[in-house]
Write an enzyme that holds these catalytic residues in place. Structure first.
Site, mmCIF file in Angstrom:
data_model
loop_
_atom_site.group_PDB
_atom_site.id
_atom_site.type_symbol
_atom_site.label_atom_id
_atom_site.label_comp_id
_atom_site.label_asym_id
_atom_site.label_seq_id
_atom_site.Cartn_x
_atom_site.Cartn_y
_atom_site.Cartn_z
ATOM 1 N N GLY A 144 44.086 55.325 53.664
ATOM 2 C CA GLY A 144 45.135 54.862 52.764
ATOM 3 C C GLY A 144 45.805 53.594 53.243
ATOM 4 O O GLY A 144 46.939 53.302 52.861
ATOM 5 N N GLY A 145 45.116 52.815 54.087
ATOM 6 C CA GLY A 145 45.661 51.539 54.538
ATOM 7 C C GLY A 145 46.913 51.660 55.378
ATOM 8 O O GLY A 145 47.703 50.716 55.455
ATOM 9 N N SER A 240 38.195 55.210 56.716
ATOM 10 C CA SER A 240 38.961 54.003 56.433
ATOM 11 C C SER A 240 40.052 53.823 57.497
ATOM 12 O O SER A 240 39.734 53.781 58.678
ATOM 13 C CB SER A 240 39.535 54.071 55.021
ATOM 14 O OG SER A 240 40.043 52.832 54.609
#
Length: 606
Positions: A144-145, A240
């Site tokens: 989610g960055g 991620s």
């Protein structure tokens, strides 16, 4: 505090006994052809506290599932500590705990998440709990960055059905693994480097989210044996930014080393350059000015000229998030898109020199002490480029501005095939915009080549690193469809371009597939779920006997990685090193100016 009354235990026993005999009307409480529902699982922790969850008999074996277990507690912008002092009569863990606060952009936007958000979820085989089996444990950090997301994430199938993405049912039931998913602080609440400026000196230099993950791992070390897990067999994995967090634990902080034995990095921006302590200080002052402006006027579109330290304690959650949005808006006006390129993740961890000691890629290229499995998907850059292009602001000027911001020699890149603003459209991305060039840039320089650079500086072959390449077409929407209806949904389920986008491996890894999945998709999901679990069981030997060890390709032909795709597809991708232009990205020296322009230099008011 969620509690379970002592009477609940006697009630469960009474219910079970009543179910075995007729009632006053000589009728069974349960139909004769239906088994009685499984009894609610309650376990006793090492400190004698009791946690109760839910039984799940929908899989290949009976599971005990504990959702929303509080593992830590923390005050705002201070390190968390392990929490396990549950109420004397028990703690009921039946629903996911709240996410940590998610981004908002306008004063009237509803708040999503709470600052009290340090919760984990545990899936364990019931027999393992009963027998204290010491099963391998896998702890997952969501992506989610570093600004959004949570352990309760769902995705959407082609028929728009919502499917729980990170459910650990398959890992626990089919693979005999204890699976843990974790919430941790995000955005400015997870990364603001106060570091003594406010009179408090956190030991982690502002890396609260990463330190929360460490607190969760400490809780696992203390209590997972009560769930049938072995604290000496913990594997951490993430996707991620969650994979980037795994890299930070593996390569940047000594204080995490004794909390796990192996790691898996899925689609990590492995060479991302995190902020220095000095850059973190600049961000701190910049944010304080934005917070001052929002407190004065929630609709403010400019940060204030001066900062006020006590705003940090006085501000409510909405003001904290609006100031975060104002800071981002200010940067977006400078063309700083969230693109996974250097400097684009506004609220990423900080290499403070104490808690996080060095850039993780430095050590990763030298080699990893612990077993590591890592990999990337075939079309990593497509999702991010499509998202940026959907906003309608990507053109030759903004694209060249990104190159100029992030690289010392942007002309060297723009002059290389596939990275100029005039690059022809591919993968379903819009023509007449540089979206394809940006996709190539992100996919090759951020994900593919840095992943293949693991152990690049080792003098001899690595014997503890395994590389995978995910090539199967996406089966679900990991994110919402594009904002612009004219933009093709290039990462949607079974898309016509056969894109395997960023995050598309997740339904396969967790084996949480949509109902309309093909049999080949389902078979691949079963295979991948088993491979991930096998790595957690035998990290020193790797995920399978036929999975070759990854080494730096001296000639530039990495044929020794495992391609994950449907059995009917015969493409080997043996030219992946050339296909992703890694001789250019790894063979030539291209220095990156991470954050050189992104955060203006701020001077202390002191």
């Amino acid at each position: 505090m969620k509690t379970v009354l002592v009477l609940a235990f006697s009630f469960l026993s009474m219910t079970w006994s009543l179910a075995q005999r007729p009632n006053t009307y000589d009728q069974l409480l349960f139909a004769p052809d239906q088994p009685a529902p499984p009894e609610q699982p309650c376990i006793t922790l090492s400190n004698r506290k009791i946690i109760c969850g839910k039984a799940d008999d929908g899989g290949s074996q009976l599971l005990s599932v504990f959702r929303g277990v509080q593992y830590g507690q923390a005050t705002r912008w201070q390190p968390s500590i392990v929490f396990d002092e549950y109420e004397p009569n028990g703690y009921e863990a039946l629903q996911y705990g709240p996410r940590c606060p998610q981004p908002i952009w306008n004063p009237k936007d509803p708040l999503r998440g709470e600052e009290d958000c340090l919760y984990m979820n545990i899936w364990a085989p019931a027999d393992a709990i009963r027998n204290l089996s010491k099963l391998p444990v896998m702890v997952f950090f969501h992506g989610g960055g570093f600004i959004g997301g949570g352990a309760d994430k769902a995705y959407h199938s082609a028929d728009k059905e919502t499917i729980e993405l990170y459910s650990g049912n398959s890992f626990a039931a089919d693979q005999n693994i204890v699976l843990v998913t974790v919430n941790f602080r995000l955005g400015i609440l997870g990364t603001l480097a106060t570091d003594g400026i406010t009179g408090k000196e956190p030991s982690n230099g502002g890396n609260y989210g990463i330190q929360d993950q460490q607190t969760a791992l400490k809780w696992v070390q203390k209590h997972i044996s009560s769930f049938g897990g072995d604290p000496e067999q913990v594997t951490i994995f993430g996707a991620s930014s969650g994979a980037m967090a795994v890299g930070l634990h593996m390569f940047s902080t000594d204080s995490s080393k004794d909390l796990f034995r192996a790691g898996i990095m899925q689609s990590s921006a492995a060479s991302y350059k995190y902020r220095s302590k000095e850059e973190g200080r600049d961000l701190f002052y910049f944010y304080l000015k934005c917070l001052r402006a929002v407190i004065r006027n929630p609709d403010s579109d400019e940060c204030a000229l001066t900062a006020q330290h006590d705003d940090l304690e006085k501000a409510n959650t909405r003001q904290i998030l609006l100031a975060q949005a104002l800071l981002q808006d200010t940067l977006f006006k400078k063309g700083a898109f969230l693109s996974a390129l250097p400097g684009s993740i506004t609220f990423s961890p900080i290499i403070d020199g104490s808690f996080l000691k060095e850039q993780p890629n430095v050590q990763m290229e030298k080699g990893n002490e612990k077993p590591l499995m890592l990999g990337f998907s075939k079309n990593e850059g497509v999702l991010l480029a499509n998202f940026i292009d959907a906003g309608g602001k990507l053109n030759a000027v903004t694209f060249n501005g990104i190159l100029g911001r992030d690289y010392e020699n942007p002309m060297l890149i723009a002059g290389h095939s596939g990275y100029s603003a005039q690059t022809p459209a591919a993968h379903g991305l819009r023509p007449k915009t540089p979206a394809t060039a940006l996709s190539n840039l992100i996919g090759n320089s951020v994900f593919a080549c840095p992943t293949m650079s693991a152990n690049i500086e080792r003098e001899k072959q690595s014997d503890n690193t395994w590389l995978y390449f995910f090539a199967q077409t996406s089966v679900g929407n990991m994110e919402k469809p594009p904002l612009n209806p004219k933009v093709n949904n290039v990462c949607g389920p079974h898309n016509q371009w056969d894109n395997a986008c960023h995050g598309s491996e997740l339904p396969f890894v967790f084996n949480n597939m949509p109902p309309d999945a093909t049999q080949e998709d389902k078979d691949l999901a079963v295979k991948m779920n088993a491979l991930w679990a096998q790595f957690a069981k035998t990290p020193a030997e790797g995920p399978s006997e036929n999975w070759k060890l990854w080494t730096w390709p001296k000639i530039g032909n990495p044929s020794n990685f495992n391609v994950l795709q449907a059995a009917s597809i015969e493409t080997t991708f043996e030219d992946a090193f050339e296909q992703y232009d890694c001789a250019f990205w790894l063979g030539e020296i291209i220095e990156r100016n991470a954050n050189a322009v992104l955060i203006p230099r701020q001077l202390s008011d002191e």
